[in-house]
Design an enzyme around this catalytic site. Structure first.
Site, short mmCIF file in Angstrom:
data_model
loop_
_atom_site.label_atom_id
_atom_site.label_comp_id
_atom_site.label_asym_id
_atom_site.label_seq_id
_atom_site.Cartn_x
_atom_site.Cartn_y
_atom_site.Cartn_z
CB CYS A 155 32.89 46.67 51.44
SG CYS A 155 34.49 46.35 50.65
CB CYS A 201 33.45 35.70 38.16
SG CYS A 201 31.86 35.81 39.03
CB CYS A 244 34.04 42.78 55.98
SG CYS A 244 33.43 43.03 54.30
NE ARG A 252 38.01 48.47 52.99
CZ ARG A 252 38.22 48.75 54.28
NH1 ARG A 252 39.41 48.55 54.80
NH2 ARG A 252 37.24 49.19 55.04
CB CYS A 303 37.29 40.50 54.85
SG CYS A 303 37.72 42.20 55.22
CB CYS A 316 36.56 33.99 40.08
SG CYS A 316 36.58 33.45 41.81
CB CYS A 354 31.92 29.54 42.91
SG CYS A 354 30.64 30.81 42.78
N1 SAM Z 1 31.38 34.93 45.79
C1 SAM Z 1 31.27 36.23 46.30
C2 SAM Z 1 31.08 37.28 45.25
O1 SAM Z 1 31.39 37.05 44.10
O2 SAM Z 1 30.61 38.36 45.61
C3 SAM Z 1 32.42 36.62 47.20
C4 SAM Z 1 33.86 36.25 46.88
S1 SAM Z 1 34.59 37.00 45.43
C5 SAM Z 1 36.10 36.08 45.34
C6 SAM Z 1 35.03 38.64 45.94
C7 SAM Z 1 35.71 39.55 44.94
O3 SAM Z 1 37.06 39.16 44.75
C8 SAM Z 1 35.16 39.59 43.52
O4 SAM Z 1 34.03 40.40 43.41
C9 SAM Z 1 36.33 40.17 42.75
O5 SAM Z 1 36.22 41.57 42.65
C10 SAM Z 1 37.55 39.78 43.59
N2 SAM Z 1 38.43 38.84 42.86
C11 SAM Z 1 38.21 37.53 42.65
N3 SAM Z 1 39.20 36.98 41.92
C12 SAM Z 1 40.07 37.97 41.64
C13 SAM Z 1 41.30 38.03 40.92
N4 SAM Z 1 41.81 36.97 40.31
N5 SAM Z 1 41.96 39.22 40.87
C14 SAM Z 1 41.44 40.31 41.47
N6 SAM Z 1 40.29 40.31 42.16
C15 SAM Z 1 39.60 39.17 42.26
FE1 SF4 Z 2 31.94 32.65 42.59
FE2 SF4 Z 2 34.33 33.74 42.28
FE3 SF4 Z 2 32.25 34.78 41.02
FE4 SF4 Z 2 32.42 35.03 43.72
S1 SF4 Z 2 33.81 35.92 42.19
S2 SF4 Z 2 30.63 34.45 42.52
S3 SF4 Z 2 33.44 33.07 44.20
S4 SF4 Z 2 33.10 32.71 40.68
#
Ligand code: SAM
Ligand code: SF4
Ligand code: DTB
Length: 331
Positions: free
Chosen positions: A192, A60, A132, A264, A100, A63, A56
């Protein structure tokens, strides 16, 4: 009576006072709100599947799927429709009522990958599951096409307060998230949206986060509260562990502020004891993600969750009765 009122005009001062309520009094209040709108027997089990993993472009800080961090995640292009429907079928057999699908995209593009996701949505919905998706930013038109394909809900987390957002993510703005949520709502989809605790945010940020969520009109039908899963290679890998009571406090506040929403208990359950999870259920959490894996990180397996449900006398929401679960009367 106060408990029956669903408000979208909570002030920061009111939420601050709520947030600082002594924990047991807070949980007791949340519990009384919970039993007006929900039943303690009803916990929805959901299954996550990462249909497109890693690579990606976003930054973030939490992530594991951001391309810029060396996290060792297995990058995978978009799955085939058949692979996804088989996974959904297995999830249904294991007792999930909501499936989901997550994609590590910054945003949806109008291309053949999106067409394939629309097909996944239609096929999974045909299995009788709530569906979802969480695919990053969407336009109003893309949200409409998802709704037409049969999508139940779209996940798009605000993650934290607007003021702390820039410390966690710089490649997009908090308001971009709000715009996508508005597009999702305009398409008639269920929303959500929630966030993560344990990223170094202050109490004020948790309060600001709750204030944004509680100010949506209507509230998001689904509010995931994630505890950060620290992943090696991400900037937040060495974050201090979250006190489970802080999670319980967030759940209780969410329950009181958004009485009808499904709260959740999402990522981070591996770091919670069964006792802590029981307290979170008492405080109003009424959904978990089940199965060995979340998107890319581990999750308690079925044995552990069945043991937990058995000990607490919880009967998960039954498959095929999902339409009725939210309006089910309280015990
Ligand atoms: N890329 C899309 C987005 O960012 O909306 C969808 C996938 S993203 C992985 C979905 C959510 O997973 C993020 O908004 C975040 O809140 C949660 N998430 C991701 N990594 C995480 C982590 N290490 N611990 C807890 N929550 C996490
Ligand atoms: Fe990309 Fe992870 Fe951010 Fe979703 S949460 S936009 S998968 S870097
Ligand atoms: C949400 O708030 N939590 C889920 C779901 N929505 C998509 C995702 C949690 C992901 C945890 C990190 C991982 O497994 O990659």
């Amino acid at each position: 009576m106060q408990h029956h009122t669903v408000r979208t005009d909570w002030s920061v001062a009111e939420i601050t006072e709520l947030y600082h309520t002594p924990l047991l009094a807070l949980v007791a209040r949340a519990s009384s709100v919970h039993t007006v709108h929900h039943s303690y027997r009803d916990i929805q089990c959901c299954t996550l599947l990462s249909v497109k993993t890693g690579g990606c472009p976003e930054d973030c800080a939490y992530c594991p799927q951001a391309a810029r961090y060396a996290t060792g995640v297995d990058v995978h292009k978009l799955m085939d429709v058949g692979t996804v429907t088989q996974a959904a079928q297995r999830a249904r057999e294991a007792g999930s009522t909501r499936f989901c699908m997550g994609a590590a995209w910054r945003e949806v593009r109008d291309n053949s990958d999106f067409d394939r996701v629309l097909e996944m949505v239609t096929q999974v919905r045909a299995l009788g599951l709530e569906v979802c998706c969480t695919l990053g930013m969407v336009t109003a038109d893309q949200a409409r096409r998802l709704a037409e394909a049969g999508l139940t809900a779209y996940n798009h987390n605000i993650d934290t307060s607007s003021s702390f957002y820039g410390s966690v993510i710089t490649t997009r703005a908090f308001d971009d998230r709000i715009d996508t949520i508005a597009n999702v709502r305009a398409a008639g989809l269920s929303v959500c949206s929630g966030g993560i605790i344990g990223m170094g945010e202050r109490d004020e940020d948790r309060i600001g986060f709750l204030h944004t969520l509680a100010g949506f009109d209507p509230h998001p039908e689904s509010v995931p509260i994630n505890v950060l899963v620290p992943v090696e290679g991400t900037p937040l890998a060495d974050s201090a562990p979250v006190d489970p009571f802080d999670l319980v406090r967030m759940v209780a506040c969410a329950r009181i502020l958004m009485p009808r929403s499904r709260v959740r208990l999402s990522a981070g359950r591996l770091s919670l004891s069964h006792e802590a999870q029981a307290l979170a259920f008492l405080a109003g959490a009424n959904s978990i993600f089940t199965g060995e894996k979340l998107l890319t990180t581990p999750n308690p397996g079925t044995d552990s969750d069945q043991d937990l449900f058995h000990k607490l006398g919880i009967v998960p929401t039954q498959p095929y009765s999902v339409e009725f679960s939210i309006t089910e009367s309280a015990e």
